[in-house]
Design an enzyme around this catalytic site. Structure first.
Site, mmCIF file in Angstrom:
data_model
loop_
_atom_site.group_PDB
_atom_site.id
_atom_site.type_symbol
_atom_site.label_atom_id
_atom_site.label_comp_id
_atom_site.label_asym_id
_atom_site.label_seq_id
_atom_site.Cartn_x
_atom_site.Cartn_y
_atom_site.Cartn_z
ATOM 1 C CD GLU A 74 33.766 -15.902 29.409
ATOM 2 O OE1 GLU A 74 32.821 -16.527 29.917
ATOM 3 O OE2 GLU A 74 34.000 -14.711 29.629
ATOM 4 C CG ASP A 95 29.982 -17.799 29.553
ATOM 5 O OD1 ASP A 95 30.800 -18.210 30.396
ATOM 6 O OD2 ASP A 95 29.651 -16.604 29.454
ATOM 7 C CB ILE A 97 30.883 -19.634 35.316
ATOM 8 C CG1 ILE A 97 31.191 -21.041 35.852
ATOM 9 C CG2 ILE A 97 30.079 -18.826 36.356
ATOM 10 C CD1 ILE A 97 31.949 -21.061 37.175
ATOM 11 C CG ASP A 98 26.708 -15.414 31.065
ATOM 12 O OD1 ASP A 98 27.541 -14.491 31.220
ATOM 13 O OD2 ASP A 98 25.628 -15.268 30.467
ATOM 14 C CB THR A 100 32.558 -14.835 36.297
ATOM 15 O OG1 THR A 100 32.434 -15.694 35.163
ATOM 16 C CG2 THR A 100 33.705 -15.341 37.149
ATOM 17 C CG ASP A 222 28.708 -13.059 27.024
ATOM 18 O OD1 ASP A 222 28.968 -13.717 28.042
ATOM 19 O OD2 ASP A 222 29.457 -12.174 26.568
HETATM 20 C C1 IPD Z 1 29.148 -11.169 31.592
HETATM 21 C C2 IPD Z 1 27.703 -11.247 32.046
HETATM 22 C C3 IPD Z 1 27.133 -9.860 32.234
HETATM 23 C C4 IPD Z 1 27.258 -9.009 31.005
HETATM 24 C C5 IPD Z 1 28.703 -8.954 30.546
HETATM 25 C C6 IPD Z 1 29.247 -10.362 30.333
HETATM 26 P P1 IPD Z 1 30.766 -13.193 32.271
HETATM 27 O O1 IPD Z 1 29.655 -12.466 31.319
HETATM 28 O O2 IPD Z 1 26.925 -11.945 31.083
HETATM 29 O O3 IPD Z 1 25.755 -9.905 32.556
HETATM 30 O O4 IPD Z 1 26.797 -7.709 31.309
HETATM 31 O O5 IPD Z 1 28.710 -8.244 29.328
HETATM 32 O O6 IPD Z 1 30.592 -10.274 29.947
HETATM 33 O O7 IPD Z 1 31.981 -12.331 32.216
HETATM 34 O O8 IPD Z 1 30.184 -13.258 33.622
HETATM 35 O O9 IPD Z 1 30.953 -14.545 31.628
#
Ligand code: IPD
Length: 274
Positions: A74, A95, A97-98, A100, A222
């Site tokens: 990412e 990813d 840290i999903d 963040t 994601d």
């Molecule tokens: C996000 C998270 C969030 C989702 C967003 C993503 P990130 O990823 O997964 O739940 O609703 O669409 O972008 O930015 O925390 O890596």
């Protein structure tokens, strides 16, 4: 590389090792406080020093284990991830840290998501909650697991009784469109949940902790690992009209709910808007 197609279990073993190390780095860095916060696409789309450090460490470990593979990450991985994949055709999708925003606020709900793709097909994936250590894995054709237990998704057949997870993007205009879709959908379902981590949402659907999940605007990192885990638990994972899961829409639902949920989302133009 010798060009041999690597087995899913071999790739999953590496993925799990890398994800565990990455999750521990993220957790440890969070315990020391959040640093290096900057924004990406909008003022609410944050990236921290930990996102970058975890990705750098994970990529280095993957490179040491399998030097010929490509990595799509990412934070840094765009160009590299589309590059050559060596003789074995492997690309890792990461990813670091999903979730963040949860990380930023100290909510114990953020994950490392790592998938292995061979010749364009995701064959292995792991999602690990960095705080709780909850870990979901799958190998294509081999089922999905959490703590040694095979995952079975919801058997709900009535959309009106379905608990549905979803999420929102970072662009205000997109969020407004997504909120409009949700306002029209919610009378037709039991309720919604918004946890803030797409990869974990897919895993919660895989284990039946929610019945279904949908979201517009996801990036591959994601949903690559979580999508395989959801599929291997028995969910249908697709976009609108068989388009495949992607940035327009990802829907994950049990077979009996997929059609009704899909048709509501289609009618509400869930894949449309900004
Ligand atoms: C996000 C998270 C969030 C989702 C967003 C993503 P990130 O990823 O997964 O739940 O609703 O669409 O972008 O930015 O925390 O890596």
């Amino acid at each position: 590389m010798d060009g041999t197609r690597p087995a899913g279990d071999e790739l999953l073993k590496i993925a799990v090792e890398v994800a565990r190390q990455a999750a521990e780095t993220a957790r440890r860095m969070r315990a020391d406080g959040v640093s290096g916060v900057t924004t990406k696409s909008t003022a609410t789309d944050v990236v921290t020093a930990a996102d970058r450090a975890v990705e750098r460490e994970a990529v280095a470990t993957l490179r040491a284990a399998r030097p010929g593979d490509a990595v799509l990450g990412e934070e840094y991985g765009g160009a590299d991830g589309t590059g050559p994949t060596g003789g074995a055709g492997v690309r890792w999708i990461l990813d670091p840290i999903d979730g963040t925003v949860n990380y930023l606020y100290g909510l114990p709900h953020y994950a490392v998501s790592l998938a292995a793709e061979v010749d364009g097909e995701v064959v292995a994936g792991v999602v690990r909650n960095a705080v709780t250590g909850d870990e979901w894995t799958a190998i294509r054709g081999g089922g999905a697991y959490r703590a040694g237990q095979r995952l079975r998704s919801s058997t709900e057949t009535d959309l009106g009784k379905a608990l549905v997870a979803t999420g929102f993007g970072y662009d205000p205009a997109r969020r407004a469109h997504q909120a409009g879709v949700l306002a029209e959908l919610i009378p037709h379902i039991r309720d919604i949940r918004r946890f803030g981590v797409a990869s974990i949402d897919l895993c919660l659907a895989a284990e039946g902790s929610v019945d279904a999940y949908y979201e517009k605007g996801l990036n591959l990192w994601d949903h690559a690992a979580g999508g395989l885990i959801a599929t291997e638990s028995g969910l249908l994972v697709d976009g609108l009209a068989g388009a495949g899961p992607g940035p327009d829409l990802v829907i994950a639902a049990p077979p009996a709910l997929f059609g009704p949920l899909h048709d509501h989302l289609d009618r509400l133009d869930a894949a449309g808007g900004p």
